[in-house]
Design a protein around this motif. Structure first.
Motif, PDB file in Angstrom:
ATOM      1  N   ARG A 158      -4.573   3.244  -1.706  1.00 48.29           N
ATOM      2  CA  ARG A 158      -5.026   3.961  -0.290  1.00 48.29           C
ATOM      3  C   ARG A 158      -5.518   2.826   0.872  1.00 48.29           C
ATOM      4  NH1 ARG A 158      -9.696   7.159  -2.713  1.00 48.29           N
ATOM      5  NH2 ARG A 158      -7.860   8.578  -4.083  1.00 48.29           N
ATOM      6  N   ARG A 170       0.962  -1.358  -0.216  1.00 46.32           N
ATOM      7  CA  ARG A 170      -0.196  -0.008   0.055  1.00 46.32           C
ATOM      8  C   ARG A 170       0.925   1.037   0.058  1.00 46.32           C
ATOM      9  NH1 ARG A 170      -3.102   1.248   4.941  1.00 46.32           N
ATOM     10  NH2 ARG A 170      -3.169   2.854   4.339  1.00 46.32           N
ATOM     11  N   TYR A 171       0.017   2.780  -0.050  1.00 41.78           N
ATOM     12  CA  TYR A 171       1.306   3.569  -0.078  1.00 41.78           C
ATOM     13  C   TYR A 171       1.983   3.939   0.563  1.00 41.78           C
ATOM     14  CZ  TYR A 171       1.654   8.638   0.361  1.00 41.78           C
ATOM     15  OH  TYR A 171       2.319   9.795   0.709  1.00 41.78           O
ATOM     16  N   ARG A 211      -7.117   4.857  -5.195  1.00 39.54           N
ATOM     17  CA  ARG A 211      -7.936   3.813  -4.766  1.00 39.54           C
ATOM     18  C   ARG A 211      -7.370   2.750  -4.658  1.00 39.54           C
ATOM     19  NH1 ARG A 211     -12.154   6.362  -7.097  1.00 39.54           N
ATOM     20  NH2 ARG A 211     -12.067   4.953  -9.113  1.00 39.54           N
TER      21      ARG A 211
END
Length: 412
Positions: free
Chosen positions: A373, A353-354, A370
């Motif tokens: 996130r 994920r980020y 998305r």
């Protein structure tokens, strides 16, 4: 036939504004339609044959909101436009590769001037495109049209290795955004591809180009291309699902590459057709001999963040310009702003994920998609982070691109 609510709709009485119809099928809008069609002057709708409503027709990071979205089968689009217009003046426009021919046909049916290339297939069909370019003396990759369908592996292996050689690039004749494109480097890879696509129509094979990859964009009006910008890609626009980072940056107006690229674009437009009013996007490679070799041409604004680079670098957004040209609305003259700009797309891989945004010297605009996130649960990489970078110093921008292209944006 389905529709979603409009963002700007008079509260009562018939709408006196002319109607702007934006055709959509597969390529989402990347800009706010209101930037082209002022809601005070236009009612704007999207007409699509795709499922998904506003989420399908607008890219996730596009500014603004979607206008009313109407879904209808393509063979009913003319009737649907008449219903929506209700006798009002109408403009029919698109920036979707998969709607260009339909848009040109509908404009003709509604008595609107020719705006797309007079023969859109020259800008869509990769075989017709290369045939016309080669006939005009424009360098293109060696290519082989599989006009009888994909052959069986034995015959196909001999055909491809004997005419194109390996590595080779396989492409659908009529697709966009690198859909279906594959680089086949070995005989087993080629044999597997042939076996998997045996008998299929609509494919071609071309020479693998070992060089640097670039693009050049122009406005075409009254048969004359007006230069907008030249850019360089990080590399081929492939393999994001496997973790490759995609991106590119602008080239200074007065550079040798930019001058040569705009000369190339003039030759491309002359060969493929200059009638109409549209944006032309040409992708090319510079090989080891310094030749400019045309890889792809599109009679529309480019994807990714290339249209936004043009706004920073040349004072106009290419997608907004392409829609405005079709509707005979004013388009700013491109001019050097002194700003160099770049874009980088960062994939998020399964289980990641980020996590953070690295610091850069120049300005940046970051959109976390998305997919990044929360922990990505897909089976392959997806677009996770979209990065726009800009600065007046090309060396500073180059350093920022290196940072964006190598930093650990996502992690477990």
């Amino acid at each position: 036939m389905t529709s979603s609510p409009a963002h700007h709709r008079p509260s009562e009485g018939p709408d006196p504004r002319p109607l702007a119809v934006l055709l959509h099928s597969r390529q989402p809008l990347t800009t706010d339609p209101a930037a082209t069609f002022d809601p005070a002057r236009w009612e704007t709708v999207v007409l699509t044959d795709a499922d998904g409503g506003a989420d399908a027709v607008m890219r996730e990071d596009a500014p603004g909101g979607a206008p009313a979205v109407h879904r209808a089968p393509r063979d009913t689009w003319a009737a649907e436009i008449r219903r929506l217009a209700g006798g009002r003046a109408v403009q029919i426009v698109t920036n979707d590769e998969y709607c260009l021919i339909s848009c040109a046909d509908l404009r003709a049916e509604f008595g609107l001037p020719v705006r797309h290339p007079a023969r859109p297939a020259h800008y869509i069909d990769k075989v017709l495109m290369k045939e016309r370019l080669a006939a005009a003396g424009v360098r293109v990759p060696r290519f082989l049209a599989l006009t009888e369908g994909v052959p069986e592996p034995g015959a196909g292996l001999a055909l491809v290795t004997g005419t194109i050689g390996l590595p080779a690039v396989v492409k659908p004749r009529r697709e966009a955004n690198s859909r279906g494109v594959a680089i086949l480097r070995t005989e087993p890879e080629l044999r597997d591809w042939l076996a998997g696509h045996r008998g299929e129509q609509g494919w071609q094979v071309e020479e693998f180009l070992d060089g640097t990859f670039h693009h050049v964009n122009s406005l075409v009006r009254d048969g004359v291309p007006t230069p907008v910008q030249t850019g360089t890609y990080l590399g081929p626009l492939l393999d994001l699902p496997d973790g490759r980072r995609l991106g590119g940056w602008t080239v200074p107006y007065d550079s040798e590459l930019s001058c040569r690229a705009h000369e190339l674009n003039r030759a491309v437009v002359a060969a493929l057709g200059a009638e109409g009013a549209f944006v032309v996007h040409t992708e090319f490679a510079v090989n080891g001999d310094g030749e400019l070799v045309v890889v792809e041409v599109a009679g529309r604004a480019p994807g990714a963040l290339v249209s936004e680079l043009a706004r920073l670098h040349a004072g106009l957004n290419l997608e907004e310009a392409n829609l405005a040209l079709q509707a005979d609305l004013p388009v700013p003259e491109p001019h050097p702003t002194g700003v160099q700009a770049a874009w980088v797309w960062i994939p998020v891989m399964p289980g990641e994920r980020y996590r953070h945004t690295p610091e850069t010297t120049g300005k940046q605009l970051v959109h976390v998609r998305r997919a990044a996130r929360r922990t990505h649960t897909g089976t392959s990489g997806a677009l996770g982070v979209s990065v726009l970078l800009w600065h007046t110093d090309p060396d500073v921008l180059a350093a920022d691109v290196r940072t964006a292209a190598t930093a650990a944006w996502c992690g477990a």
